[in-house]
Every structure is written in C-alpha cells, then in structure tokens.
Design a protein around this motif. Structure first.
Motif, PDB file in Angstrom:
ATOM      1  N   ASP A  36       0.821  -1.209   0.000  1.00 39.50           N
ATOM      2  CA  ASP A  36       0.000   0.000   0.000  1.00 39.50           C
ATOM      3  C   ASP A  36       0.859   1.265   0.000  1.00 39.50           C
ATOM      4  OD1 ASP A  36      -2.353  -1.405  -0.061  1.00 39.50           O
ATOM      5  OD2 ASP A  36      -2.812  -1.142   2.072  1.00 39.50           O
ATOM      6  N   GLN A  85      -4.438  -7.952  -0.249  1.00 38.73           N
ATOM      7  CA  GLN A  85      -4.323  -6.542  -0.575  1.00 38.73           C
ATOM      8  C   GLN A  85      -5.620  -5.957  -1.120  1.00 38.73           C
ATOM      9  OE1 GLN A  85      -1.512  -5.324  -3.539  1.00 38.73           O
ATOM     10  NE2 GLN A  85      -1.201  -3.369  -2.548  1.00 38.73           N
ATOM     11  N   THR A 128      -8.014  -4.074   1.341  1.00 39.45           N
ATOM     12  CA  THR A 128      -7.630  -2.934   2.163  1.00 39.45           C
ATOM     13  C   THR A 128      -8.351  -1.666   1.716  1.00 39.45           C
ATOM     14  OG1 THR A 128      -5.739  -2.256   0.814  1.00 39.45           O
ATOM     15  CG2 THR A 128      -5.319  -3.913   2.521  1.00 39.45           C
ATOM     16  N   THR A 171      -7.087   1.234   1.620  1.00 46.46           N
ATOM     17  CA  THR A 171      -6.171   2.000   0.769  1.00 46.46           C
ATOM     18  C   THR A 171      -6.381   1.645  -0.695  1.00 46.46           C
ATOM     19  OG1 THR A 171      -4.545   2.125   2.536  1.00 46.46           O
ATOM     20  CG2 THR A 171      -3.743   2.517   0.305  1.00 46.46           C
ATOM     21  N   GLN A 172      -6.511   0.372  -0.982  1.00 45.91           N
ATOM     22  CA  GLN A 172      -6.701  -0.064  -2.365  1.00 45.91           C
ATOM     23  C   GLN A 172      -8.050   0.384  -2.912  1.00 45.91           C
ATOM     24  OE1 GLN A 172      -4.431  -1.660  -4.473  1.00 45.91           O
ATOM     25  NE2 GLN A 172      -3.139  -0.917  -2.840  1.00 45.91           N
TER      26      GLN A 172
END
Length: 61
Positions: free
Chosen positions: A16, A43, A46, A48-49
């Motif tokens: 990230d 991932q 998340t 953030t993604q």
C-alpha cells in the motif's frame, strides 16, 4: 495472533505504501512468488486499495 500474521500485515502495508514485490520479498525474506500470493489474498481487501480505485475512477471522469 502468530508471527506470520504480522508479516502478512507488513506485506500488505508495504505494498500500500508503494513498495514493489521484489522490495517486499527482500525485506521479509520471502520469494517474490510468496509476496504475490499474499497480495492476491489480502491486498484487495484494504481500504487503501479501494480508496485508490475510487480516486482513479473519479479522476477519469
């Protein structure tokens, strides 16, 4: 919680932050293949993604 849980979290956090799979592998002592497996598994979940994806979509409009 186990030690390997912390490394998985670290792997995701490093990705990230913009680290490449090669950089993450070097830091964690994993193979690039292992890093990619972890990122494939965790991932995408998340914030953030997902926030990044929304920002890119809005910028495209």
């Amino acid at each position: 919680m186990h030690f390997h849980d912390l490394r998985g979290t670290t792997c995701t956090m490093l990705a990230d932050a913009g680290c490449t799979p090669s950089e993450i592998a070097a830091m964690l002592g994993w193979t690039v293949s292992t890093v990619n497996q972890m990122l494939d598994r965790y991932q995408a979940m998340t914030a953030t993604q997902s926030n990044s994806a929304v920002a890119k979509l809005e910028a495209m409009r």
